[in-house]
Design an enzyme around this catalytic site. Sequence first.
Site, PDB file in Angstrom:
ATOM      1  N   HIS A  89       0.825  -1.208   0.000  1.00  0.00           N
ATOM      2  CA  HIS A  89       0.000   0.000   0.000  1.00  0.00           C
ATOM      3  C   HIS A  89       0.863   1.264   0.000  1.00  0.00           C
ATOM      4  O   HIS A  89       0.372   2.340  -0.315  1.00  0.00           O
ATOM      5  CB  HIS A  89      -0.911  -0.028   1.225  1.00  0.00           C
ATOM      6  CG  HIS A  89      -2.306   0.451   0.990  1.00  0.00           C
ATOM      7  ND1 HIS A  89      -2.907   0.524  -0.245  1.00  0.00           N
ATOM      8  CD2 HIS A  89      -3.251   0.891   1.876  1.00  0.00           C
ATOM      9  CE1 HIS A  89      -4.146   0.972  -0.115  1.00  0.00           C
ATOM     10  NE2 HIS A  89      -4.367   1.213   1.160  1.00  0.00           N
ATOM     11  N   ASN A 100      -9.237   3.764  -1.461  1.00  0.00           N
ATOM     12  CA  ASN A 100      -9.732   4.766  -0.517  1.00  0.00           C
ATOM     13  C   ASN A 100      -8.933   6.066  -0.523  1.00  0.00           C
ATOM     14  O   ASN A 100      -9.493   7.139  -0.274  1.00  0.00           O
ATOM     15  CB  ASN A 100      -9.803   4.185   0.893  1.00  0.00           C
ATOM     16  CG  ASN A 100     -10.909   3.161   1.018  1.00  0.00           C
ATOM     17  OD1 ASN A 100     -11.937   3.266   0.350  1.00  0.00           O
ATOM     18  ND2 ASN A 100     -10.710   2.154   1.846  1.00  0.00           N
TER      19      ASN A 100
END
EC number: 3.1.1.29
Length: 191
Positions: free
Chosen positions: A20, A114
């Site tokens: 990530h 997100n």
Amino acid sequence: MVKMIVGLGNPGSKYNDTKHNIGFMAVDRIVKDLDVNFTEDKNFKAEIGSDFINGEKIYFIKPTTFMNNSGIAVKALLTYYNISIKDMIIIYDDLDMEVGKIRFRQKGSAGGHNGIKSIIAHLGTQEFDRIKVGIGRPNGRMTVINHVLGKFDKNDEIMILNTLDKVDNAVNYYLQTNDFQKTMQKYNGLK
């Protein structure tokens, strides 16, 4: 003209080198050969570094808001430095692309990411330049959260280093040409 290169990720050592955090890793690779030192700015909720390239001021940003609130830092910095959205590139991970593949886009939905959702919400537009770096989908029973917060397999580490070099080359090409469309044509889909 002023530009902003933003790498998305999560702050803190426990997230270092996780999938990530490929955006942070990319920004770190881009500035490796430049005279850039990052300082954490608590007002803007970001680590900020800058340099002049071809006479243009370039800001390198790593938001410290955690991924899901990246838009807070991005919006605040664009406003404060009076940078146009068209002079910003966001670099982030993409689950739906194979590990190590890079893709350039000038607009589009968040695709379930997100950090990008937050940026779209805070900027009020999906039209901004971005570089997506493939991290692949989780295997077997692994959850998406465990996958994105996990580190790359040993087999993928060299490929990821090569991918980060390609992202570095692409961003430098963009900074030389000032043409994201041309950069897309030259570097899109590389692995």
